[in-house]
Design a protein around this motif. Sequence first.
Motif, PDB file in Angstrom:
ATOM      1  N   ASP A 286      25.459  41.518  44.821  1.00 32.15           N
ATOM      2  CA  ASP A 286      26.330  40.396  45.182  1.00 32.15           C
ATOM      3  C   ASP A 286      27.578  40.829  45.951  1.00 32.15           C
ATOM      4  OD1 ASP A 286      24.802  38.303  44.355  1.00 32.15           O
ATOM      5  OD2 ASP A 286      25.650  38.210  42.346  1.00 32.15           O
ATOM      6  N   LYS A 287      27.645  42.119  46.311  1.00 29.62           N
ATOM      7  CA  LYS A 287      28.807  42.569  47.093  1.00 29.62           C
ATOM      8  C   LYS A 287      28.895  41.847  48.435  1.00 29.62           C
ATOM      9  CE  LYS A 287      29.561  47.145  45.119  1.00 29.62           C
ATOM     10  NZ  LYS A 287      29.429  48.592  45.270  1.00 29.62           N
ATOM     11  N   ALA A 288      27.739  41.501  48.996  1.00 29.08           N
ATOM     12  CA  ALA A 288      27.747  40.789  50.282  1.00 29.08           C
ATOM     13  C   ALA A 288      28.433  39.432  50.139  1.00 29.08           C
ATOM     14  CB  ALA A 288      26.321  40.619  50.792  1.00 29.08           C
ATOM     15  N   LYS A 289      28.231  38.791  48.985  1.00 24.85           N
ATOM     16  CA  LYS A 289      28.877  37.486  48.766  1.00 24.85           C
ATOM     17  C   LYS A 289      30.393  37.652  48.646  1.00 24.85           C
ATOM     18  CE  LYS A 289      24.934  35.398  46.394  1.00 24.85           C
ATOM     19  NZ  LYS A 289      24.431  34.957  45.084  1.00 24.85           N
ATOM     20  N   VAL A 290      30.807  38.728  48.007  1.00 35.47           N
ATOM     21  CA  VAL A 290      32.249  38.977  47.890  1.00 35.47           C
ATOM     22  C   VAL A 290      32.851  39.227  49.266  1.00 35.47           C
ATOM     23  CG1 VAL A 290      33.978  40.577  46.985  1.00 35.47           C
ATOM     24  CG2 VAL A 290      32.120  39.790  45.527  1.00 35.47           C
ATOM     25  N   TRP A 291      32.109  39.935  50.090  1.00 35.43           N
ATOM     26  CA  TRP A 291      32.597  40.162  51.454  1.00 35.43           C
ATOM     27  C   TRP A 291      32.775  38.830  52.187  1.00 35.43           C
ATOM     28  CZ3 TRP A 291      35.368  43.097  54.161  1.00 35.43           C
ATOM     29  CH2 TRP A 291      35.329  43.071  55.553  1.00 35.43           C
ATOM     30  N   GLU A 292      31.821  37.920  51.999  1.00 29.81           N
ATOM     31  CA  GLU A 292      31.949  36.578  52.605  1.00 29.81           C
ATOM     32  C   GLU A 292      33.222  35.894  52.103  1.00 29.81           C
ATOM     33  OE1 GLU A 292      28.543  34.251  51.559  1.00 29.81           O
ATOM     34  OE2 GLU A 292      27.144  35.617  52.556  1.00 29.81           O
ATOM     35  N   ASP A 293      33.486  36.010  50.808  1.00 29.98           N
ATOM     36  CA  ASP A 293      34.676  35.362  50.228  1.00 29.98           C
ATOM     37  C   ASP A 293      35.960  35.971  50.788  1.00 29.98           C
ATOM     38  OD1 ASP A 293      32.907  33.896  48.684  1.00 29.98           O
ATOM     39  OD2 ASP A 293      33.029  35.305  46.990  1.00 29.98           O
ATOM     40  N   LEU A 294      35.954  37.286  50.925  1.00 31.14           N
ATOM     41  CA  LEU A 294      37.147  37.949  51.470  1.00 31.14           C
ATOM     42  C   LEU A 294      37.368  37.550  52.921  1.00 31.14           C
ATOM     43  CD1 LEU A 294      36.678  41.498  49.892  1.00 31.14           C
ATOM     44  CD2 LEU A 294      38.335  39.755  49.218  1.00 31.14           C
ATOM     45  N   CYS A 295      36.266  37.413  53.663  1.00 30.30           N
ATOM     46  CA  CYS A 295      36.387  36.965  55.061  1.00 30.30           C
ATOM     47  C   CYS A 295      36.936  35.542  55.120  1.00 30.30           C
ATOM     48  CB  CYS A 295      35.032  37.058  55.764  1.00 30.30           C
ATOM     49  SG  CYS A 295      34.515  38.760  56.073  1.00 30.30           S
ATOM     50  N   LEU A 296      36.480  34.690  54.194  1.00 29.13           N
ATOM     51  CA  LEU A 296      37.006  33.315  54.139  1.00 29.13           C
ATOM     52  C   LEU A 296      38.504  33.342  53.848  1.00 29.13           C
ATOM     53  CD1 LEU A 296      36.674  30.232  54.017  1.00 29.13           C
ATOM     54  CD2 LEU A 296      36.070  30.480  51.592  1.00 29.13           C
ATOM     55  N   ALA A 297      38.899  34.200  52.924  1.00 26.14           N
ATOM     56  CA  ALA A 297      40.326  34.294  52.578  1.00 26.14           C
ATOM     57  C   ALA A 297      41.135  34.790  53.775  1.00 26.14           C
ATOM     58  CB  ALA A 297      40.501  35.231  51.384  1.00 26.14           C
ATOM     59  N   MET A 298      40.618  35.803  54.458  1.00 23.13           N
ATOM     60  CA  MET A 298      41.314  36.335  55.639  1.00 23.13           C
ATOM     61  C   MET A 298      41.439  35.261  56.712  1.00 23.13           C
ATOM     62  SD  MET A 298      42.278  39.499  55.388  1.00 23.13           S
ATOM     63  CE  MET A 298      42.317  40.204  57.024  1.00 23.13           C
ATOM     64  N   LYS A 299      40.337  34.554  56.938  1.00 21.26           N
ATOM     65  CA  LYS A 299      40.321  33.511  57.972  1.00 21.26           C
ATOM     66  C   LYS A 299      41.342  32.417  57.627  1.00 21.26           C
ATOM     67  CE  LYS A 299      36.840  30.581  58.943  1.00 21.26           C
ATOM     68  NZ  LYS A 299      35.439  30.169  58.950  1.00 21.26           N
ATOM     69  N   THR A 300      41.417  32.079  56.382  1.00 25.08           N
ATOM     70  CA  THR A 300      42.363  31.045  55.943  1.00 25.08           C
ATOM     71  C   THR A 300      43.799  31.493  56.183  1.00 25.08           C
ATOM     72  OG1 THR A 300      40.801  30.381  54.236  1.00 25.08           O
ATOM     73  CG2 THR A 300      43.070  29.650  53.968  1.00 25.08           C
ATOM     74  N   LEU A 301      44.049  32.744  55.866  1.00 29.66           N
ATOM     75  CA  LEU A 301      45.400  33.284  56.061  1.00 29.66           C
ATOM     76  C   LEU A 301      45.745  33.339  57.545  1.00 29.66           C
ATOM     77  CD1 LEU A 301      47.409  34.262  53.952  1.00 29.66           C
ATOM     78  CD2 LEU A 301      46.696  36.592  54.418  1.00 29.66           C
ATOM     79  N   GLU A 302      44.770  33.787  58.340  1.00 33.06           N
ATOM     80  CA  GLU A 302      45.014  33.911  59.780  1.00 33.06           C
ATOM     81  C   GLU A 302      45.169  32.547  60.437  1.00 33.06           C
ATOM     82  OE1 GLU A 302      41.730  36.246  61.073  1.00 33.06           O
ATOM     83  OE2 GLU A 302      42.524  38.099  60.187  1.00 33.06           O
ATOM     84  N   ALA A 303      44.578  31.525  59.807  1.00 29.84           N
ATOM     85  CA  ALA A 303      44.687  30.175  60.374  1.00 29.84           C
ATOM     86  C   ALA A 303      46.101  29.636  60.248  1.00 29.84           C
ATOM     87  CB  ALA A 303      43.693  29.245  59.698  1.00 29.84           C
ATOM     88  N   GLY A 304      46.929  30.409  59.536  1.00 27.02           N
ATOM     89  CA  GLY A 304      48.338  30.055  59.474  1.00 27.02           C
ATOM     90  C   GLY A 304      48.662  28.961  58.495  1.00 27.02           C
ATOM     91  N   GLN A 305      47.859  28.861  57.431  1.00 26.61           N
ATOM     92  CA  GLN A 305      48.197  27.876  56.397  1.00 26.61           C
ATOM     93  C   GLN A 305      49.562  28.236  55.827  1.00 26.61           C
ATOM     94  OE1 GLN A 305      46.306  25.284  56.028  1.00 26.61           O
ATOM     95  NE2 GLN A 305      44.900  26.143  57.516  1.00 26.61           N
ATOM     96  N   PRO A 306      50.409  27.274  55.624  1.00 21.94           N
ATOM     97  CA  PRO A 306      51.756  27.566  55.136  1.00 21.94           C
ATOM     98  C   PRO A 306      51.758  28.182  53.751  1.00 21.94           C
ATOM     99  CG  PRO A 306      51.311  25.220  55.023  1.00 21.94           C
ATOM    100  CD  PRO A 306      50.150  25.834  55.733  1.00 21.94           C
ATOM    101  N   GLY A 307      52.680  29.093  53.511  1.00 23.48           N
ATOM    102  CA  GLY A 307      52.843  29.663  52.175  1.00 23.48           C
ATOM    103  C   GLY A 307      53.679  28.734  51.324  1.00 23.48           C
ATOM    104  N   SER A 308      53.753  29.045  50.053  1.00 23.30           N
ATOM    105  CA  SER A 308      54.583  28.233  49.178  1.00 23.30           C
ATOM    106  C   SER A 308      56.028  28.719  49.249  1.00 23.30           C
ATOM    107  CB  SER A 308      54.055  28.319  47.738  1.00 23.30           C
ATOM    108  OG  SER A 308      54.038  29.649  47.300  1.00 23.30           O
ATOM    109  N   GLN A 309      56.926  27.850  48.864  1.00 16.80           N
ATOM    110  CA  GLN A 309      58.343  28.191  48.859  1.00 16.80           C
ATOM    111  C   GLN A 309      58.629  29.189  47.754  1.00 16.80           C
ATOM    112  OE1 GLN A 309      60.532  26.373  50.982  1.00 16.80           O
ATOM    113  NE2 GLN A 309      62.123  27.822  50.446  1.00 16.80           N
ATOM    114  N   LYS A 310      59.238  30.335  48.094  1.00 15.20           N
ATOM    115  CA  LYS A 310      59.568  31.304  47.062  1.00 15.20           C
ATOM    116  C   LYS A 310      60.756  30.794  46.255  1.00 15.20           C
ATOM    117  CE  LYS A 310      58.162  35.167  49.992  1.00 15.20           C
ATOM    118  NZ  LYS A 310      56.789  35.236  49.555  1.00 15.20           N
ATOM    119  N   ALA A 311      60.694  31.004  44.937  1.00 12.24           N
ATOM    120  CA  ALA A 311      61.809  30.604  44.084  1.00 12.24           C
ATOM    121  C   ALA A 311      62.929  31.618  44.181  1.00 12.24           C
ATOM    122  CB  ALA A 311      61.335  30.488  42.639  1.00 12.24           C
ATOM    123  N   ASP A 312      64.132  31.194  43.907  1.00 16.55           N
ATOM    124  CA  ASP A 312      65.283  32.107  43.899  1.00 16.55           C
ATOM    125  C   ASP A 312      65.243  32.976  42.663  1.00 16.55           C
ATOM    126  OD1 ASP A 312      66.217  31.019  46.236  1.00 16.55           O
ATOM    127  OD2 ASP A 312      67.295  29.431  45.155  1.00 16.55           O
TER     128      ASP A 312
END
Length: 244
Positions: free
Chosen positions: A218-244
């Motif tokens: 199932d390592k191939a499936k994890v690679w797919e998930d990591l690629c999805l996560a990378m793609k989501t991050l690269e798509a520039g989805q906004p981060g959450s507001q950091k607390a003080d």
Amino acid sequence: MNRFLRDEYLDAMGIQQWVSRERPATTDTLPEDVTITPAAGCGSADEAAVSGLDWPALEDRVARCTRCVLHETRTRTVFGTGKRTADWLIIGEAPGADEDRQGEPFVGRAGQLLTAMLQAIGYARDEVYITNILKCRPPGNRDPLPGEVDCCHDYLERQIKLIGPRLILVVGRIAAQNLLQTDLPIGRLRGSVHRYGDAGIPLVVTYHPAYLLRNPADKAKVWEDLCLAMKTLEAGQPGSQKAD
Ligand code: SF4
């Protein structure tokens, strides 16, 4: 129609059902997104105070925590480790025996595999933040009980607020089902970008490294998930507001 019968029909048709404990889900711009409401807290008297703690105070509070029975059997609390301003937040289930001894999440063979997974996408372990939904080890590595997860939840919630991650990667069925408040199997939770909390932080689910050690195919499936996560991050989805 009988609710259980209806659930079976929807399940057979491949339609995901989301049940919020506090309010209905809403949608956002990502095509397969679902907004998730964090789990309810423990109801402890000091719960409100946790939301205002800084890192040292929060870590100290967790180290002294006796909210649930797991404090009786732990060797050490396992707070979390890594970059406290990281874009990536990795959330697993609970400390195991090695983690309980060392006070650090994801050590041992599963931890080495997680480190390798991160390196495969170009991240050193200390460039992300890693924690669990529970800060103490359940005896015999049993599944966390719902009450234990609820009691520990506002610590995780405060960590998320302080970090302000741009992406949450949830590893393993237990953590995913608890954070998404669902009984759906992990196979149904993978492959979509979910949203977490009021900030709508993108959340991707994948298998736990300990599972992968037993099921390397199932390592191939994890690679797919990591690629999805990378793609989501690269798509520039906004981060959450950091607390003080
Ligand atoms: S698991 Fe969480 S709530 Fe329970 S004693 Fe440990 S830190 Fe406290």
